[in-house]
Design a protein around this motif. Structure first.
Motif, PDB file in Angstrom:
ATOM      1  N   LEU A 173       0.800  -1.219   0.000  1.00  0.00           N
ATOM      2  CA  LEU A 173       0.000   0.000   0.000  1.00  0.00           C
ATOM      3  C   LEU A 173       0.836   1.274   0.000  1.00  0.00           C
ATOM      4  CD1 LEU A 173      -2.829  -0.929   2.532  1.00  0.00           C
ATOM      5  CD2 LEU A 173      -2.740  -1.321   0.071  1.00  0.00           C
ATOM      6  N   GLY A 174       2.131   1.151   0.298  1.00  0.00           N
ATOM      7  CA  GLY A 174       2.994   2.329   0.277  1.00  0.00           C
ATOM      8  C   GLY A 174       3.088   3.074   1.589  1.00  0.00           C
ATOM      9  N   TYR A 175       2.865   2.388   2.715  1.00  0.00           N
ATOM     10  CA  TYR A 175       3.052   3.007   4.033  1.00  0.00           C
ATOM     11  C   TYR A 175       4.476   2.699   4.501  1.00  0.00           C
ATOM     12  CZ  TYR A 175      -1.995   3.778   4.276  1.00  0.00           C
ATOM     13  OH  TYR A 175      -3.286   4.197   4.042  1.00  0.00           O
ATOM     14  N   PHE A 176       5.424   3.486   4.034  1.00  0.00           N
ATOM     15  CA  PHE A 176       6.825   3.153   4.228  1.00  0.00           C
ATOM     16  C   PHE A 176       7.287   3.308   5.669  1.00  0.00           C
ATOM     17  CE2 PHE A 176       6.402   4.309  -0.270  1.00  0.00           C
ATOM     18  CZ  PHE A 176       6.862   3.129  -0.836  1.00  0.00           C
ATOM     19  N   ASP A 177       6.733   4.264   6.409  1.00  0.00           N
ATOM     20  CA  ASP A 177       7.110   4.393   7.818  1.00  0.00           C
ATOM     21  C   ASP A 177       6.617   3.198   8.616  1.00  0.00           C
ATOM     22  OD1 ASP A 177       4.423   5.169   7.461  1.00  0.00           O
ATOM     23  OD2 ASP A 177       4.454   6.369   9.299  1.00  0.00           O
ATOM     24  N   LEU A 178       5.417   2.735   8.317  1.00  0.00           N
ATOM     25  CA  LEU A 178       4.866   1.565   8.991  1.00  0.00           C
ATOM     26  C   LEU A 178       5.678   0.324   8.630  1.00  0.00           C
ATOM     27  CD1 LEU A 178       2.547   0.374  10.714  1.00  0.00           C
ATOM     28  CD2 LEU A 178       1.302   0.004   8.578  1.00  0.00           C
ATOM     29  N   ARG A 179       6.130   0.252   7.412  1.00  0.00           N
ATOM     30  CA  ARG A 179       6.934  -0.886   6.986  1.00  0.00           C
ATOM     31  C   ARG A 179       8.242  -0.964   7.770  1.00  0.00           C
ATOM     32  NH1 ARG A 179       9.587  -1.235   1.018  1.00  0.00           N
ATOM     33  NH2 ARG A 179      10.303  -3.395   1.028  1.00  0.00           N
ATOM     34  N   SER A 180       8.883   0.166   7.961  1.00  0.00           N
ATOM     35  CA  SER A 180      10.139   0.181   8.718  1.00  0.00           C
ATOM     36  C   SER A 180       9.911  -0.229  10.161  1.00  0.00           C
ATOM     37  CB  SER A 180      10.774   1.578   8.663  1.00  0.00           C
ATOM     38  OG  SER A 180      11.130   1.918   7.339  1.00  0.00           O
ATOM     39  N   LEU A 181       8.832   0.275  10.759  1.00  0.00           N
ATOM     40  CA  LEU A 181       8.514  -0.086  12.142  1.00  0.00           C
ATOM     41  C   LEU A 181       8.218  -1.574  12.252  1.00  0.00           C
ATOM     42  CD1 LEU A 181       7.884   0.703  15.067  1.00  0.00           C
ATOM     43  CD2 LEU A 181       5.561   1.299  14.329  1.00  0.00           C
ATOM     44  N   ALA A 182       7.434  -2.093  11.312  1.00  0.00           N
ATOM     45  CA  ALA A 182       7.099  -3.521  11.343  1.00  0.00           C
ATOM     46  C   ALA A 182       8.344  -4.378  11.155  1.00  0.00           C
ATOM     47  CB  ALA A 182       6.068  -3.841  10.257  1.00  0.00           C
ATOM     48  N   MET A 183       9.284  -3.916  10.331  1.00  0.00           N
ATOM     49  CA  MET A 183      10.516  -4.662  10.115  1.00  0.00           C
ATOM     50  C   MET A 183      11.304  -4.785  11.418  1.00  0.00           C
ATOM     51  SD  MET A 183      11.341  -5.811   7.006  1.00  0.00           S
ATOM     52  CE  MET A 183      11.216  -4.593   5.723  1.00  0.00           C
ATOM     53  N   GLN A 203      16.960 -10.706   7.993  1.00  0.00           N
ATOM     54  CA  GLN A 203      17.966  -9.860   7.352  1.00  0.00           C
ATOM     55  C   GLN A 203      17.704  -9.754   5.849  1.00  0.00           C
ATOM     56  OE1 GLN A 203      20.367  -8.057   9.197  1.00  0.00           O
ATOM     57  NE2 GLN A 203      18.851  -8.792  10.679  1.00  0.00           N
ATOM     58  N   TRP A 204      17.276 -10.858   5.242  1.00  0.00           N
ATOM     59  CA  TRP A 204      16.841 -10.813   3.848  1.00  0.00           C
ATOM     60  C   TRP A 204      15.691  -9.821   3.705  1.00  0.00           C
ATOM     61  CZ3 TRP A 204      11.875 -11.984   2.222  1.00  0.00           C
ATOM     62  CH2 TRP A 204      11.677 -12.070   0.843  1.00  0.00           C
ATOM     63  N   GLN A 205      14.765  -9.874   4.655  1.00  0.00           N
ATOM     64  CA  GLN A 205      13.616  -8.979   4.618  1.00  0.00           C
ATOM     65  C   GLN A 205      14.060  -7.530   4.820  1.00  0.00           C
ATOM     66  OE1 GLN A 205      10.657 -10.374   7.300  1.00  0.00           O
ATOM     67  NE2 GLN A 205       9.081  -8.961   6.617  1.00  0.00           N
ATOM     68  N   ARG A 206      14.988  -7.315   5.720  1.00  0.00           N
ATOM     69  CA  ARG A 206      15.508  -5.976   5.985  1.00  0.00           C
ATOM     70  C   ARG A 206      16.117  -5.359   4.729  1.00  0.00           C
ATOM     71  NH1 ARG A 206      21.048  -5.125   9.383  1.00  0.00           N
ATOM     72  NH2 ARG A 206      21.294  -2.871   9.059  1.00  0.00           N
ATOM     73  N   SER A 207      16.679  -6.188   3.861  1.00  0.00           N
ATOM     74  CA  SER A 207      17.352  -5.668   2.671  1.00  0.00           C
ATOM     75  C   SER A 207      16.408  -4.881   1.768  1.00  0.00           C
ATOM     76  CB  SER A 207      18.017  -6.804   1.888  1.00  0.00           C
ATOM     77  OG  SER A 207      17.054  -7.638   1.261  1.00  0.00           O
ATOM     78  N   THR A 208      15.099  -5.125   1.855  1.00  0.00           N
ATOM     79  CA  THR A 208      14.165  -4.373   1.019  1.00  0.00           C
ATOM     80  C   THR A 208      14.198  -2.881   1.347  1.00  0.00           C
ATOM     81  OG1 THR A 208      12.322  -4.751   2.559  1.00  0.00           O
ATOM     82  CG2 THR A 208      12.611  -6.346   0.782  1.00  0.00           C
ATOM     83  N   GLY A 219      22.849  -2.879   0.820  1.00  0.00           N
ATOM     84  CA  GLY A 219      21.974  -4.038   0.745  1.00  0.00           C
ATOM     85  C   GLY A 219      22.717  -5.272   0.291  1.00  0.00           C
ATOM     86  N   ALA A 220      23.590  -5.103  -0.703  1.00  0.00           N
ATOM     87  CA  ALA A 220      24.381  -6.231  -1.183  1.00  0.00           C
ATOM     88  C   ALA A 220      25.314  -6.743  -0.095  1.00  0.00           C
ATOM     89  CB  ALA A 220      25.179  -5.812  -2.414  1.00  0.00           C
ATOM     90  N   MET A 221      25.897  -5.832   0.669  1.00  0.00           N
ATOM     91  CA  MET A 221      26.785  -6.227   1.773  1.00  0.00           C
ATOM     92  C   MET A 221      26.025  -7.032   2.823  1.00  0.00           C
ATOM     93  SD  MET A 221      29.001  -2.724   2.296  1.00  0.00           S
ATOM     94  CE  MET A 221      29.567  -3.250   3.920  1.00  0.00           C
TER      95      MET A 221
END
Length: 399
Positions: A173-183, A203-208, A219-221
């Motif tokens: 949906l494009g709620y990027f602040d919520l995505r970071s908090l959920a991560m 960590q794979w998920q964090r790379s997004t 991200g590659a690192m």
């Protein structure tokens, strides 16, 4: 609320002028060619995900300021999933404040509900998923904090998986602040679950997040580190480890494609293909959907990320995806294929792919910024606009 009817190119132009940058200066900071910036701003070429992320970083604005997300619905039914976001946000804020008045249910019942939530995410049914997440998170939080021993580890694993459902909705949906908090919550609960593979998966998920911020080297690192931690000898890996390992190579291929480094990108695809061969068939360990089908889907995605429409269409022509592929993955595949067809000059094929995406994952398709970019470009290119294209644009809310 954002206005999702405006083109990304126009938004980039406005933000660039507010920063006092010329097109050449922005191109140097992205980096890309000045010609690409000019074509995107004039609407002669669609903005790619990589360009949007790079421009947002260079202009010091959020990605959503350029995409116009979230795209709120025009009716209560269409807006239903957005209406759940405040409740989900409150549930995330209460991660260390369990509600002692919530009676704990048996773990088996909670696990069944988490499995249901995972299926809804896999099917890209975000409205139904969003409705059950707040209550499920509250129950799991209370149960995990109130339990000791092995059962506690299991509950935190379930809690991490449920937080992952929030990241899926926030991304779609494009709620990027919520995505970071959920991560952050995903990583915290995974660590508490005492499952090293689940932690590696986070960590794979964090790379997004590095994809969205155009921090491709970082991200590659991160993904290189994950592979070092779990090992590189695929012959000695069990199936879940193969899935995590292979998924990191697929994500690394996308990072390389965006840099762009074609040789490295295709090398990662080759490593992932070999891991899928050893795995033997499609699997869904830790919700990764790794296997031969996902490798093939990423082949098309890598070509699209590098604006290589001919290669994307060529690779898609060799793909025969089984009916067991998750709708959320099929949706991404058809959205990428639509872009690849457009880059290759096949407007009819592009629209056909968009309709396929809508059929398998309508909520995902409606809310994807690259879908809107593709449709806007098709509208501009078609002098005699077919009724099917007008209908699709209307469905998206594009005038």
């Amino acid at each position: 609320m954002q206005d999702g009817t405006d083109a990304i190119g126009r938004r980039i132009a406005r933000a660039r002028k507010l920063r006092g940058f010329t097109q050449q200066q922005l191109a140097q900071r992205v980096p890309c060619s000045k010609s690409l910036i000019a074509q995107v701003e004039r609407g002669h070429k669609p903005a790619s995900s990589a360009l949007v992320a790079g421009a947002a970083r260079a202009l010091r604005v959020g990605v959503s300021e350029l995409t116009g997300q979230p795209y709120r619905g025009q009716s209560p039914r269409e807006d239903r999933v957005h209406a759940t976001i405040p409740d989900i946000r409150r549930a995330l804020l209460s991660w260390d404040l369990p509600n002692e008045d919530v009676p704990p249910r048996p773990i088996s019942e909670l696990a069944a509900d988490v499995a249901k939530a995972s299926r809804l995410g896999r099917d890209a049914l975000y409205g139904r998923l969003a409705e059950i997440l707040p209550g499920l998170l509250e129950e799991l939080t209370a149960a995990a904090h109130g339990t000791d021993g092995p059962a506690r580890d299991r509950l935190f694993a379930l809690l991490s998986e449920t937080y992952t459902g929030v990241t899926a909705i926030a991304y779609a949906l494009g709620y990027f602040d919520l995505r970071s908090l959920a991560m952050e919550r995903v990583a915290w609960a995974a660590q508490a679950s005492a499952d090293p593979l689940r932690t590696a998966r986070t960590q794979w998920q964090r790379s997004t997040l590095f994809l969205a911020s155009a921090s491709y080297d970082k991200g590659a690192m991160l993904l290189d580190r994950v592979r070092r931690d779990i090992g590189e000898d695929i012959a000695r890996m069990d199936a879940p480890t193969l899935s995590v390992y292979g998924a990191t190579h697929l994500r690394s291929a996308i990072f390389a494609a965006r840099m762009p480094n074609a040789g490295t990108a295709w090398a990662h695809i080759g490593e992932a293909r070999e891991a899928a061969r050893v795995l033997g068939s499609d699997a869904n360990h830790y919700g990764l959907e790794f296997g031969p089908s996902n490798v093939a889907i990423h082949e098309v995605a890598v070509a699209v990320e590098m604006y290589d429409g001919r290669e994307a269409v060529h690779r898609a022509s060799r793909i025969r995806l089984p009916p067991t592929v998750a709708p959320v993955r099929l949706g991404h595949y058809y959205i990428d294929l639509a872009r690849g067809c457009l880059y290759n000059g096949d407007r009819a094929g592009s629209l056909e792919a968009l309709y396929s995406a809508r059929q398998v994952a309508p909520q995902q398709t409606r809310n994807h910024p690259m879908v809107r970019e593709t449709v806007r470009m098709l509208v501009d290119l078609e002098h005699r606009r077919p009724r099917s294209l007008s209908g699709f644009a209307s469905w998206l809310g594009i005038p």
